[in-house]
Design an enzyme around this catalytic site. Sequence first.
Site, PDB file in Angstrom:
ATOM      1  N   LYS A   1       0.726  -1.818   0.094  1.00  0.00           N
ATOM      2  CA  LYS A   1       0.517  -0.346  -0.117  1.00  0.00           C
ATOM      3  C   LYS A   1       1.423   1.193  -0.131  1.00  0.00           C
ATOM      4  O   LYS A   1       0.819   2.235  -0.937  1.00  0.00           O
ATOM      5  CB  LYS A   1      -1.318  -0.163   0.724  1.00  0.00           C
ATOM      6  CG  LYS A   1      -1.918   0.888   1.111  1.00  0.00           C
ATOM      7  CD  LYS A   1      -3.074   0.378   2.181  1.00  0.00           C
ATOM      8  CE  LYS A   1      -3.825  -0.492   2.277  1.00  0.00           C
ATOM      9  NZ  LYS A   1      -4.492  -0.903   3.779  1.00  0.00           N
TER      10      LYS A   1
ATOM     11  N   ARG B   1      -3.745   2.847   8.981  1.00  0.00           N
ATOM     12  CA  ARG B   1      -3.546   1.447   8.319  1.00  0.00           C
ATOM     13  C   ARG B   1      -2.376   0.914   8.101  1.00  0.00           C
ATOM     14  O   ARG B   1      -1.178   1.451   7.943  1.00  0.00           O
ATOM     15  CB  ARG B   1      -4.040   1.943   6.537  1.00  0.00           C
ATOM     16  CG  ARG B   1      -4.879   2.150   6.413  1.00  0.00           C
ATOM     17  CD  ARG B   1      -4.936   2.685   4.932  1.00  0.00           C
ATOM     18  NE  ARG B   1      -6.302   3.535   5.079  1.00  0.00           N
ATOM     19  CZ  ARG B   1      -7.910   3.286   4.343  1.00  0.00           C
ATOM     20  NH1 ARG B   1      -8.296   2.487   4.373  1.00  0.00           N
ATOM     21  NH2 ARG B   1      -9.168   4.161   3.973  1.00  0.00           N
TER      22      ARG B   1
ATOM     23  N   GLY C   1      -8.940  -7.420   4.178  1.00  0.00           N
ATOM     24  CA  GLY C   1      -9.557  -7.388   5.620  1.00  0.00           C
ATOM     25  C   GLY C   1      -8.517  -8.452   6.612  1.00  0.00           C
ATOM     26  O   GLY C   1      -9.160  -8.986   8.715  1.00  0.00           O
TER      27      GLY C   1
ATOM     28  N   MET D   1      -4.961  -7.285   8.263  1.00  0.00           N
ATOM     29  CA  MET D   1      -4.622  -5.970   9.424  1.00  0.00           C
ATOM     30  C   MET D   1      -5.879  -5.243   9.449  1.00  0.00           C
ATOM     31  O   MET D   1      -6.429  -4.814   9.371  1.00  0.00           O
ATOM     32  CB  MET D   1      -3.273  -5.938   8.203  1.00  0.00           C
ATOM     33  CG  MET D   1      -2.774  -7.162   8.271  1.00  0.00           C
ATOM     34  SD  MET D   1      -1.751  -7.485   9.646  1.00  0.00           S
ATOM     35  CE  MET D   1      -0.424  -7.384  10.113  1.00  0.00           C
TER      36      MET D   1
ATOM     37  N   ARG E   1      -3.707  -0.705  -6.678  1.00  0.00           N
ATOM     38  CA  ARG E   1      -2.304  -1.920  -6.153  1.00  0.00           C
ATOM     39  C   ARG E   1      -3.176  -2.893  -7.774  1.00  0.00           C
ATOM     40  O   ARG E   1      -4.344  -2.715  -7.947  1.00  0.00           O
ATOM     41  CB  ARG E   1      -2.454  -2.810  -5.549  1.00  0.00           C
ATOM     42  CG  ARG E   1      -3.878  -3.455  -4.662  1.00  0.00           C
ATOM     43  CD  ARG E   1      -3.924  -4.016  -3.744  1.00  0.00           C
ATOM     44  NE  ARG E   1      -5.556  -4.685  -3.209  1.00  0.00           N
ATOM     45  CZ  ARG E   1      -6.205  -4.785  -2.482  1.00  0.00           C
ATOM     46  NH1 ARG E   1      -5.315  -4.946  -1.785  1.00  0.00           N
ATOM     47  NH2 ARG E   1      -7.800  -5.142  -3.059  1.00  0.00           N
TER      48      ARG E   1
ATOM     49  N   HIS F   1     -15.484  -8.197   2.103  1.00  0.00           N
ATOM     50  CA  HIS F   1     -14.862  -9.498   2.394  1.00  0.00           C
ATOM     51  C   HIS F   1     -14.433 -10.866   1.811  1.00  0.00           C
ATOM     52  O   HIS F   1     -14.356 -11.131   1.278  1.00  0.00           O
ATOM     53  CB  HIS F   1     -14.776  -9.344   3.363  1.00  0.00           C
ATOM     54  CG  HIS F   1     -13.946 -10.115   4.156  1.00  0.00           C
ATOM     55  ND1 HIS F   1     -14.476 -12.047   4.851  1.00  0.00           N
ATOM     56  CD2 HIS F   1     -12.623  -9.847   5.126  1.00  0.00           C
ATOM     57  CE1 HIS F   1     -13.122 -12.367   5.340  1.00  0.00           C
ATOM     58  NE2 HIS F   1     -12.542 -10.882   5.536  1.00  0.00           N
TER      59      HIS F   1
ATOM     60  N   SER G   1      15.094 -41.738 -11.680  1.00  0.00           N
ATOM     61  CA  SER G   1      13.939 -40.923 -11.342  1.00  0.00           C
ATOM     62  C   SER G   1      13.842 -41.054 -10.713  1.00  0.00           C
ATOM     63  O   SER G   1      14.337 -41.473  -9.442  1.00  0.00           O
ATOM     64  CB  SER G   1      13.405 -42.152 -11.964  1.00  0.00           C
ATOM     65  OG  SER G   1      11.371 -41.396 -12.084  1.00  0.00           O
TER      66      SER G   1
ATOM     67  N   CYS H   1       9.501 -38.662 -10.531  1.00  0.00           N
ATOM     68  CA  CYS H   1       8.234 -39.103 -10.967  1.00  0.00           C
ATOM     69  C   CYS H   1       7.416 -39.498  -9.768  1.00  0.00           C
ATOM     70  O   CYS H   1       6.445 -39.920 -10.002  1.00  0.00           O
ATOM     71  CB  CYS H   1       8.314 -40.184 -11.471  1.00  0.00           C
ATOM     72  SG  CYS H   1       8.868 -41.883 -10.229  1.00  0.00           S
TER      73      CYS H   1
ATOM     74  N   TYR I   1      13.180 -33.797 -16.908  1.00  0.00           N
ATOM     75  CA  TYR I   1      12.094 -34.348 -16.966  1.00  0.00           C
ATOM     76  C   TYR I   1      11.099 -33.839 -15.738  1.00  0.00           C
ATOM     77  O   TYR I   1      12.035 -34.505 -14.982  1.00  0.00           O
ATOM     78  CB  TYR I   1      11.006 -35.028 -18.638  1.00  0.00           C
ATOM     79  CG  TYR I   1      11.614 -36.837 -17.415  1.00  0.00           C
ATOM     80  CD1 TYR I   1      10.835 -37.408 -16.652  1.00  0.00           C
ATOM     81  CD2 TYR I   1      12.991 -37.488 -18.054  1.00  0.00           C
ATOM     82  CE1 TYR I   1      10.682 -38.527 -16.602  1.00  0.00           C
ATOM     83  CE2 TYR I   1      12.741 -38.555 -17.464  1.00  0.00           C
ATOM     84  CZ  TYR I   1      11.951 -38.685 -16.927  1.00  0.00           C
ATOM     85  OH  TYR I   1      12.311 -40.833 -16.038  1.00  0.00           O
TER      86      TYR I   1
HETATM   87  C1  PEP Z   1       7.585 -42.297  -5.604  1.00  0.00           C
HETATM   88  O1  PEP Z   1       8.243 -43.149  -4.727  1.00  0.00           O
HETATM   89  O2  PEP Z   1       7.765 -41.193  -5.754  1.00  0.00           O
HETATM   90  C2  PEP Z   1       7.190 -42.991  -6.458  1.00  0.00           C
HETATM   91  C3  PEP Z   1       6.692 -42.476  -7.546  1.00  0.00           C
HETATM   92  O3  PEP Z   1       6.439 -43.922  -6.549  1.00  0.00           O
HETATM   93  P1  PEP Z   1       5.370 -44.860  -5.773  1.00  0.00           P
HETATM   94  O4  PEP Z   1       4.644 -43.354  -5.241  1.00  0.00           O
HETATM   95  O5  PEP Z   1       4.495 -45.542  -6.080  1.00  0.00           O
HETATM   96  O6  PEP Z   1       6.076 -45.231  -4.093  1.00  0.00           O
END
Ligand code: PEP
Length: 902
Positions: A29, A98, A107, A109, A343, A459, A786, A854, A874
């Site tokens: 502000k 303020r 809302g 502060m 803002r 609000h 991975s 993953c 990836y």
């Molecule tokens: C993990 O452990 O992050 C994974 C991808 O394998 P899972 O979730 O199947 O154990």
Amino acid sequence: MAAQETVDHKYVYDFAEGNKDLKDLLGGKGANLAEMTNLGLPVPPGFTITTEACKAYLATGRQPDGLAGQIEAHLESLEREMGRRLGDPDDPLLVSVRSGAKFSMPGMMETVLNVGLNDRSVIGLASRAGGNDRFAWDSYRRLIQMFGKTVCDVPGEEFEHAIDDAKRAKGTDNDLDLDADDLRGLVDTFKKIFAKHTGREFPQEPREQLDLAIRAVFESWNAERAVVYRRQERIPADLGTAVNVVAMVFGNLGADSGTGVAFTRDPGSGAQGIYGDYLANAQGEDVVAGIRNTVPLEELERIDKKSYDELLDYMARLEEHYKDLCDIEFTIERGKLWMLQTRVGKRTAAAAFVIAGQLVDEGLIDLDEALHRVNGAQLAQLMFPRFQLDHEYEPVAKGIGASPGAAVGKAVFTSARAVELAAEGEAVILVRRETNPDDLNGMIAAQGILTSRGGKTSHAAVVARGMGKTCVSGADELQVDVPAKRFRVAGQTVSEGDVVSIDGTTGKVYLGEVPVMPSEVVQYFEGTLDAERTDDPLVRAVHRIMTHADAKRRLAVRANADTGADAARARRFGAQGIGLCRTEHMFLGDRRELVERLILASGDQERQQALAALLPLQREDFVEIFREMDGLPVTVRLIDPPLHEFLPPLEQLAVNVAVAQERGEDVAKEEALLAAVRRMHEENPMLGLRGVRLGLVIPGLFAMQVRAIAEAAVTVVRAGGSACPEIMVPLVGAVQELETVRAEAEKIIAEVVGDSGVEVLIGTMIEVPRAALTAGQIAEAAQFFSFGTNDLTQMGWGFSRDDVEGAFFWRYLELGIFGISPFESLDREGVGRLVRIAAEEGRAARPGLKLGVCGEHGGDPDSVHFFHEVGLDYVSCSPFRVPVARLEAGRAAVETQGSDSR
Ligand code: PEP
Ligand code: MG
């Protein structure tokens, strides 16, 4: 020397001294007030006390040395500029106090208006206002009310009840019918309320009022609801708030005065135009609180054309300057327009995309900037389903579509009940006349929020938009009776527990459950809605920004998918391969019996038979997935969970056997099964016989899977297709484990693949901390890594994945030990460090080693940025998250542009 530095430290900035880039120091502000002042816009004069002063106060419990003197000096120059003195009984200067943190917390502060009024100066104010006694006493009662509530914790309802009593005595329900005498009476009552709760008289000394108000703003940084909001929004807890002290201007001086809120574009849809609310003869908090009904901003043209034109001009200038949607608070005092705040405005997810696209078209920003202005959380929100409406569903009321989405749940009327039912797994809609900051926990717990009062800037609306929660506000046909836990609408009564459906886009309210349908953004990703042909501005904007994200990102995005259907959907959503095909589900259903045979096998031969029966089934599974992915890489993970997960639960089996024995039935098979389940029982199965350990203990199990994968690839290739399998070994902690599996796998692959041209990579998950710490060795045997960040988090923290979130995370979140579950967003410092070490040491041992992730974090926006920084190749996430990961990978690339050496 240290003391000298403290004295000299600058804690107070005049508006003319700051600018918009000083948000860390002056708060949002204050920085923006400074910017508007420097742009020459009519901002009431004032000054900002820095966040550093707040932090120093919070650390020591007292104002830092030098602050009082600096406030005094700035106050004097404010008095000179205004030609009035604080506390002058004849013509008092009044100020507002303020809060203003770096990130706006609607809302959260506190604000105190009219500081400087007392029993004497109220008379002076009346004469300055041309003998307008009513105005002066109204201003005084507002001061006592706000000061009492926010500075001294006097319960706000007591003041409200006193106002209601005064109105009842007068026979009216409109505040404006209370005259000067009534308000003078109210001031007396308010002072008594104040004295009763605080044990002292209302302070008459203006400078004391000011100091107490400043201190209260500092302290409100640690108020419970502020803490909850910060945690929810992931705002760091140590920023502190600035305090703005501003000369008061008045919107409640009569019909030629008023106050309002304006947006330079529609914050709901992003459409260009004039959006806002105006309330004549009122002060700012009346609009935001939604207490009285406002008129649309366009009406101001009729009411006060000069101010309206001026406002439009300032809005255009602000947008041009900030190159973004701005929201504005303004006040008109006797025909003179004052800009009280601006803002870069909050907006819905849809508006964020649409506006970013428009600003590119208007030449104000480029596509990189447009990408930076949207985020994955918004995109995820746009992928939520919407109501599927046909004429069977008649709305019972229509309010303001304050925050889009479709929400269905049981009506509840208090924040506490919302929290309670949500904890039991119920979907709830919080129904209130209007919300206030005390409702925050209930709003977090609810699917949606429905109020009978208040506009787009109330609000409820502002907070819901910030949270990405569906909200309908100002549905004034609803008669909400909170104590009775019901509302009446269209001749019907809806009680607590009755299901309602609310549409935050159209503002419509339905009784009962309305079915929902997918979003148009999902239809676009699915390919059933063509972005080039539709005139839907949202889909066009999403398409444009996604295209740019794809062009910019360095991270590839794969999906976690283990069926052909999932693989196909993932591809439509833009997945460039499968990063994790979990094979365990392939052992369920009618294949359970084969698994039982495998587990119960009394010798090699029986085991081989069971495996031989599984082989063709597995092969078919993989053929289907390879076909769908047609040449894109597919990482198939060998079976991971403990085998007993495929058997019936111990207790159930024991009961079945006992009952069957009782009946004298033949239970030899069940008994054998029970014995096997008992044998395999583990106290900590997630740390037991699973993953590679299982593969090394059950002869032929991994070999069967490897063979199925290789044969499937050959089948697809021989049929003219293309397949790129990557075999992934789970739960490896030592290179020797991987070497053993790999040696066997390579033999089988060589035998199956022959001259088909199929190439199969063999790599490992990095999901055991030891693997991360010995990644250099493991890389010698792995063609890719991975990161299994689910297990890496589990084992890194020692948190059981299946238990802790329900057991105690709420407390950890409450205490701020972490702001978000580490299973949801990667813990960069701890688990992230393991990832970094493994990535660096893995690549040092094997240059060019392919790296991916993953675990669930692969689809979490913040974690995607981390994986980009660490240099992974990836991320892999659930198909539905693929667009989010693509967008965030693009954003990460744009944000590190220049500094990114990779
Ligand atoms: C993990 O452990 O992050 C994974 C991808 O394998 P899972 O979730 O199947 O154990
Ligand atoms: Mg795992």
